[in-house]
Design an enzyme around this catalytic site. Structure first.
Site, PDB file in Angstrom:
ATOM      1  N   VAL A 145       0.805  -1.225   0.000  1.00  0.00           N
ATOM      2  CA  VAL A 145       0.000   0.000   0.000  1.00  0.00           C
ATOM      3  C   VAL A 145       0.837   1.274   0.000  1.00  0.00           C
ATOM      4  O   VAL A 145       0.287   2.379   0.011  1.00  0.00           O
ATOM      5  CB  VAL A 145      -0.959   0.039   1.215  1.00  0.00           C
ATOM      6  N   LYS A 146       2.151   1.151  -0.039  1.00  0.00           N
ATOM      7  CA  LYS A 146       3.006   2.330   0.086  1.00  0.00           C
ATOM      8  C   LYS A 146       3.190   3.048  -1.261  1.00  0.00           C
ATOM      9  O   LYS A 146       2.862   2.513  -2.332  1.00  0.00           O
ATOM     10  CB  LYS A 146       4.362   1.938   0.662  1.00  0.00           C
ATOM     11  N   ASN A 147       3.735   4.265  -1.199  1.00  0.00           N
ATOM     12  CA  ASN A 147       3.911   5.087  -2.408  1.00  0.00           C
ATOM     13  C   ASN A 147       4.731   4.378  -3.472  1.00  0.00           C
ATOM     14  O   ASN A 147       4.488   4.530  -4.673  1.00  0.00           O
ATOM     15  CB  ASN A 147       4.599   6.407  -2.055  1.00  0.00           C
TER      16      ASN A 147
END
Length: 415
Positions: A196-198
């Site tokens: 879910v990270k950038n």
């Protein structure tokens, strides 16, 4: 309209990079990991970067490297994901929880109050992409009274001569302080590359090194690479390229290396990050702000000030004067119409494990205050203008029809 919370960014460049890895017949740690490390160094202007299989592994390795063990204390904010504290516990050390400021980040004055002769490290936590007040933290750590409390017990602790500053930057790759990468502000900055990270590698993380002299960051990089591969002095890729098969185990390491098949995802994304992915996140955050700005119940999240800029990982919307129960009902109502939202985070003292360790949320009033009124809205490059407008309108409708005082509703204000 169905709006998921945080799908990974998978375009043709990502698919091509992964397929290139598969066709190379080399999928574990190898050249793609090395290239990703080089890209992280370029993005963050760090001295070195070590890719690992998770943020948690990176934090554990970083503290082991510094010699943190049973009897030591590590100061962390009460408002963070459990991994921050679990890394400390898994080193055998004691997490010392302190409250946060109104911008979600660790309260620097609370840090000062919590430091003892047992304190070996501080893990500051960047929330939603917003970096901590690192200049204030560093100032505290270099004060004579604080340095005189420090009791070094290992070679690396002797070299540093003070409390180690680790940045939990799981949310904040690409954030800036004074126009420069925020990752340079701590001795060690650790990113998460979770799904879910950038930037994602599906699962993964990275330790960025910015240690001052007398440390040699290149030498520490080589040590950490070996340590993260069971302490083995020769990796499989070296043998694949024709090096002698013989190896040695020279440290009591752990198994935390990142494989190439994971690095390939992150490699394709990081090459697009500064010109495409990060600006898209910023654009969405600004649209949210413009949409909610006319409403008196809206508390603007920290995004940009005179010195700091977020990486726009999350949009932590806060609503004035609602209860935790009302916040939960807003979340449920939004999810019922297809809008996936979240909450970041449940403060550690509210979780069973930490209650059992003796922590009580009553001792961390601001952590609870920020948590009780916070809703994390979706923010990712694939969101369309139509979806963002629908989401803003839906939030306003749910909040104003059900949960806020009439004093907070401007008659005639529309989106």
């Amino acid at each position: 309209m169905i709006i998921p919370f945080s799908p990974p960014y998978i375009d043709q460049a990502v698919i091509d990079e992964v397929m290139d890895t598969l066709s190379s017949n080399w999928i574990t740690s190898g050249p793609k990991v090395k290239r990703l490390e080089e890209e992280v160094v370029k993005l963050t202007d760090s001295q070195a970067a070590v890719c690992v299989n998770s943020w948690s592994s990176g934090a554990l390795i970083a503290m082991k490297w510094f010699g943190i063990k049973e009897g030591d204390e590590v100061i962390i904010p009460a408002y963070t994901y459990c991994a921050t504290a679990l890394a400390v516990l898994n080193c055998g050390a004691k997490p010392v929880l302190v409250d946060i400021a109104d911008d979600f980040t660790i309260d620097t004055e609370k840090i000062r109050e919590a430091i003892t002769s047992k304190t070996k490290a501080i893990i500051s936590v960047d929330i939603a992409g917003w970096p901590c007040n690192y200049s204030a933290i560093r100032q505290i750590l270099t004060e004579s009274a604080v340095r005189n409390l420090f009791r070094p017990l290992t070679e690396n602790q002797e070299k540093l001569g003070r409390i180690l500053l680790i940045a939990d930057a799981a949310h904040s790759i690409g954030s800036k302080i004074d126009g420069k990468p925020a990752a340079k502000q701590a001795d060690l900055t650790i990113f998460s590359f979770h799904a879910v990270k950038n930037i994602t590698t599906a699962e993964g993380g990275c330790i960025c090194l910015n240690l001052d002299l007398p440390f040699d960051n290149d030498a520490e990089y080589r040590y950490l690479k070996i340590y993260a591969l069971n302490g083995q002095n020769k990796d499989a890729y070296s043998k694949y390229l024709g090096s002698s098969w013989k190896y040695d185990i020279i440290y009591q390491g752990v198994k935390a290396n990142m494989p190439d098949i994971c690095a390939a995802l992150g490699l394709a994304q990081i090459r697009q990050y500064t010109h495409l992915l990060l600006p898209a996140r910023k654009r969405i955050a600004n649209k949210y702000h413009e949409g909610f700005k006319p409403h008196k119940w809206y508390i603007k999240p920290p995004l940009l000030d005179s010195s700091r800029e977020s990486s726009y990982h999350l949009y932590p919307l806060r609503i004035k004067d609602i209860t935790e129960e009302q916040r939960d009902q807003i979340v449920d109502k939004l999810c019922a119409i297809g809008i996936s939202v979240n909450v970041h985070f449940i403060p550690l003292p509210m979780l069973s494990l930490f209650k059992q360790l003796g922590f009580d949320i009553a001792g961390f009033p601001n952590s609870y205050k920020q948590y009780a009124c916070e809703i994390s809205l979706p923010i990712y490059p694939q969101l369309t203008d139509e979806q963002v407008s629908y989401l803003i309108g839906s939030v306003i409708e749910v909040v104003e029809e059900n949960f806020v005082s009439k004093d907070y509703i401007e008659v005639g204000v529309t989106l």
